[in-house]
Structures are given as structure tokens and as C-alpha cells.
Scaffold this motif. Structure first.
Motif, PDB file in Angstrom:
ATOM      1  N   GLN A  79       0.835  -1.211   0.000  1.00  0.00           N
ATOM      2  CA  GLN A  79       0.000   0.000   0.000  1.00  0.00           C
ATOM      3  C   GLN A  79       0.866   1.257   0.000  1.00  0.00           C
ATOM      4  O   GLN A  79       0.521   2.257  -0.644  1.00  0.00           O
ATOM      5  N   GLU A 109     -10.484   1.102  -1.493  1.00  0.00           N
ATOM      6  CA  GLU A 109     -10.373   0.208  -2.644  1.00  0.00           C
ATOM      7  C   GLU A 109     -11.770  -0.091  -3.167  1.00  0.00           C
ATOM      8  O   GLU A 109     -12.691  -0.342  -2.376  1.00  0.00           O
ATOM      9  N   THR A 115      -9.960   4.064  -6.987  1.00  0.00           N
ATOM     10  CA  THR A 115      -9.125   3.789  -5.831  1.00  0.00           C
ATOM     11  C   THR A 115      -8.692   5.149  -5.297  1.00  0.00           C
ATOM     12  O   THR A 115      -8.323   6.032  -6.075  1.00  0.00           O
TER      13      THR A 115
END
Length: 130
Positions: A79, A109, A115
Motif C-alpha cells: 500500500q 479500494e 481507488t
């Protein structure tokens, strides 16, 4: 409502899995995401003290999969790398001191659509009253 996370960083109490992210509002001090849940209620996710914000593929009918928040220093490496790429910076820059004191990595997400990555100071949830 203040936010809590589980051991994997997923926000608890948001109840937005498979809901739709329908709006994004940017201001100098914050970013606000509006999500309509499957039961028709809506919640606003307010990202306060946003230092960096990136979003891709905002589509009609963005379907939320999961929402996460970690201290930057303990966010999963995958991430951190994705966020750094979205912010067009090196991963090490995520840890650099910054003016709003943004020390948390926020990730939304979607299973379809956008996103969202943000480096923030705090996250608040505002339940719809209607």
C-alpha cells in the motif's frame, strides 16, 4: 463518529462494502467522500488535514470494496508503494514531516471504479440524518 480499525487497518463501523461512492468534495483543509450504503443510508468520510490526495477511475457506480487507515510507518509495504506511485513521489517521502501533520495513510479500494489514496491527519465519519 471517530474511526476505529481492525488489526488489518480496515475501518470498523463504516458498513459500506458494496455501497457506492457517489461524490468527492475537495477543499483546502479536507477531502469529503460520500458513500451510499446498500440499505440506502449515506455516510460522509471526511479526510482532515489532507497533505496528498490521489484518485483514479471515478466511474458512475463506484462500488466500494474496503476502506483502510494505517499510521504511515506501519502501512503494508504494497500500500505504501501504491500510494507513493499515486502521489508521484518516492516511498520514503511518505514519512517526511509535513505542515498539516498528516501521519496516516487512507486507502479506499473499489471492486469497480475509483481507488483513493490520501495522506491525512485524521478521519471522521458523518452519518446521514435523513
Amino acid at each position: 463518529m471517530s474511526v476505529r480499525t481492525d488489526t488489518h487497518g480496515q475501518l470498523l463501523g463504516l458498513r459500506c462494502h458494496d455501497g457506492n461512492m457517489v461524490a468527492v468534495e475537495l477543499s483546502k483543509e479536507s477531502v469529503e467522500l460520500r458513500i451510499v450504503r446498500l440499505d440506502g443510508t449515506s455516510v460522509r468520510v471526511v479526510l482532515e488535514g489532507s497533505r496528498y490526495f490521489a484518485m483514479d477511475r471515478f466511474l458512475d457506480g463506484n462500488i466500494v470494496n474496503g476502506v483502510f487507515l494505517w499510521p504511515v510507518s506501519s502501512a503494508p509495504t504494497s500500500q505504501r508503494k501504491c500510494a507513493a506511485s499515486a502521489f508521484a513521489m518516492s516511498e520514503s517521502m511518505l514519512d517526511a514531516p509535513n505542515e498539516p501533520g498528516a501521519t496516516q495513510l487512507f486507502v479506499l479500494e473499489s471492486s469497480y471504479g475509483a481507488t483513493v489514496y490520501a495522506l491525512v491527519r485524521d478521519v471522521r465519519l458523518l452519518e446521514s440524518t435523513s
